[in-house]
Design an enzyme around this catalytic site. Structure first.
Site, PDB file in Angstrom:
ATOM      1  N   ARG A 189       1.038  -1.183  -0.003  1.00 36.13           N
ATOM      2  CA  ARG A 189      -0.166  -0.152   0.098  1.00 36.13           C
ATOM      3  C   ARG A 189       0.807   1.406   0.106  1.00 36.13           C
ATOM      4  O   ARG A 189       0.512   2.127   0.771  1.00 36.13           O
ATOM      5  CB  ARG A 189      -0.886   0.001   1.227  1.00 36.13           C
ATOM      6  CG  ARG A 189      -1.928  -1.185   1.293  1.00 36.13           C
ATOM      7  CD  ARG A 189      -2.593  -1.185   0.130  1.00 36.13           C
ATOM      8  NE  ARG A 189      -3.442  -2.497  -0.080  1.00 36.13           N
ATOM      9  CZ  ARG A 189      -3.148  -3.639  -0.868  1.00 36.13           C
ATOM     10  NH1 ARG A 189      -2.123  -3.544  -1.613  1.00 36.13           N
ATOM     11  NH2 ARG A 189      -3.837  -4.642  -0.626  1.00 36.13           N
ATOM     12  N   CYS A 237     -10.481  -0.257   3.092  1.00 37.38           N
ATOM     13  CA  CYS A 237      -9.859  -1.035   4.406  1.00 37.38           C
ATOM     14  C   CYS A 237      -9.295   0.291   5.169  1.00 37.38           C
ATOM     15  O   CYS A 237      -8.377   0.971   4.690  1.00 37.38           O
ATOM     16  CB  CYS A 237      -8.630  -2.083   3.873  1.00 37.38           C
ATOM     17  SG  CYS A 237      -9.561  -3.639   3.130  1.00 37.38           S
ATOM     18  N   GLU A 307      -3.977   2.029   7.468  1.00 36.48           N
ATOM     19  CA  GLU A 307      -3.916   2.234   5.957  1.00 36.48           C
ATOM     20  C   GLU A 307      -4.535   3.463   5.376  1.00 36.48           C
ATOM     21  O   GLU A 307      -4.231   4.020   4.272  1.00 36.48           O
ATOM     22  CB  GLU A 307      -4.530   0.998   5.292  1.00 36.48           C
ATOM     23  CG  GLU A 307      -4.464   0.883   3.834  1.00 36.48           C
ATOM     24  CD  GLU A 307      -4.872  -0.511   3.252  1.00 36.48           C
ATOM     25  OE1 GLU A 307      -5.559  -0.489   2.182  1.00 36.48           O
ATOM     26  OE2 GLU A 307      -4.454  -1.540   3.731  1.00 36.48           O
TER      27      GLU A 307
END
Length: 314
Positions: A189, A237, A307
């Site tokens: 990510r 998420c 995240e």
């Protein structure tokens, strides 16, 4: 109580800032909106106002904006990803939406070039019509091409890094440079890119059978609809997966499915999603995140990392 001289200084500063903002966007061909609410530009549907929101008409317009903003020392922030929470007081300076940069072209060798504002669903559809495989992993991701590169978006089927061949960047100085994938570093990510704004991406795909590609996309969309809260606004998420574990599993194990603060709720379908049930504010979301992290740490010993990207003023 503030002195009269302090108030005058604040007024002069605000007047100068407004003049600089107007000068920075002068002559642009794209859309310019002052005091623009940012909730409509985020997948969470949450966010305070930008001093000014600019939607450049094309890359040349973006270059002009970057140069004029640099001359006046004004910050620029680009919206377009899905993993974003804008705080309730919004963002000072210039916010850029690449929504008008949506050109896609096919190049030899199964390569697609997509401008930064192209939505991933649009790009997947374009690839399918040309029987090109390599983007099936992104089925159901609503973000833009640029946003997916910057965060190295991914699912259990793959990541953006698997397809990136090169990236076109408008540098902080207002020049256009093309950077091959070998000069970038991708991780979970995250993408380490040269400084600037992602204006376009070359994607190396591979020939496939159209019906097979369509079936993979269809199957994965069904999986996402069955397991993720796609009918309510969210930012995807919220937490990174802990090593050898799932963030959703540990949040659920801590008894937090359905937990709420205001209209922000831990999804009852997937515990690593926080959804906006209607009128959630960034303050609500952040309070719920703190609650989740504290309870997960207390009950499972896991320290969850965000995240989700937080921007703007509280």
């Amino acid at each position: 109580m503030a002195s009269r001289s302090a108030r005058r200084a604040t007024t002069r500063s605000s007047t100068t800032r407004r003049k600089n903002l107007r000068a920075a966007v002068a002559g642009l061909r794209g859309a310019v909106t002052f005091n623009a609410p940012l909730g409509r530009y985020t997948s969470f549907r949450i966010g305070g106002p930008a001093d000014v929101l600019v939607e450049p008409a094309d890359i040349e317009d973006l270059v002009t904006l970057v140069r004029q903003a640099r001359a006046r020392k004004l910050p620029i922030f680009v919206v377009g990803g899905t993993n974003l929470l804008v705080r309730d007081k919004g963002i000072r300076g210039i916010v850029v939406s690449l929504s008008k940069l949506r050109r896609i072209t096919e190049e030899p060798g199964s390569v697609l070039y997509a401008e930064g504002g192209v939505g991933m669903p649009t790009l997947i559809g374009y690839a399918i019509r040309r029987s090109l495989s390599g983007l099936e992993w992104a089925a159901g991701i609503p973000g833009t091409v640029a946003g997916c590169v910057v965060m190295n978006a991914g699912t259990r089927l793959g990541e953006m890094k698997d397809a990136v061949k090169a990236v076109r960047i408008v540098t902080p100085e207002g020049t256009v440079t093309d950077c091959p994938a070998e000069q970038m570093a991708f991780s979970y990510r995250r993408a380490r890119l040269p400084a600037g704004i992602v204006a376009g991406v070359w994607l190396q795909l591979k020939p496939g059978v159209q019906a097979d590609i369509e079936q993979v996309v269809k199957d994965y969309l069904h999986y996402r609809r069955d397991t993720q809260p796609l009918t309510l606004p969210s930012a995807g998420c919220v937490f990174k997966n802990p090593p050898h574990d799932s963030a959703g599993r540990v949040v659920e194990a801590a008894g937090l499915k359905g937990a709420r603060v205001g209209d922000a709720q831990v999804s009852e379908k997937h515990a690593n999603f926080i959804v906006n049930r209607g009128k959630a504010t960034a303050k609500d979301v952040l309070a719920l995140i703190r609650k989740v992290r504290a309870q997960v740490a207390r009950k499972t010993g896991v320290k969850l990392e965000l995240e989700l990207k937080l921007v703007g003023q509280a």
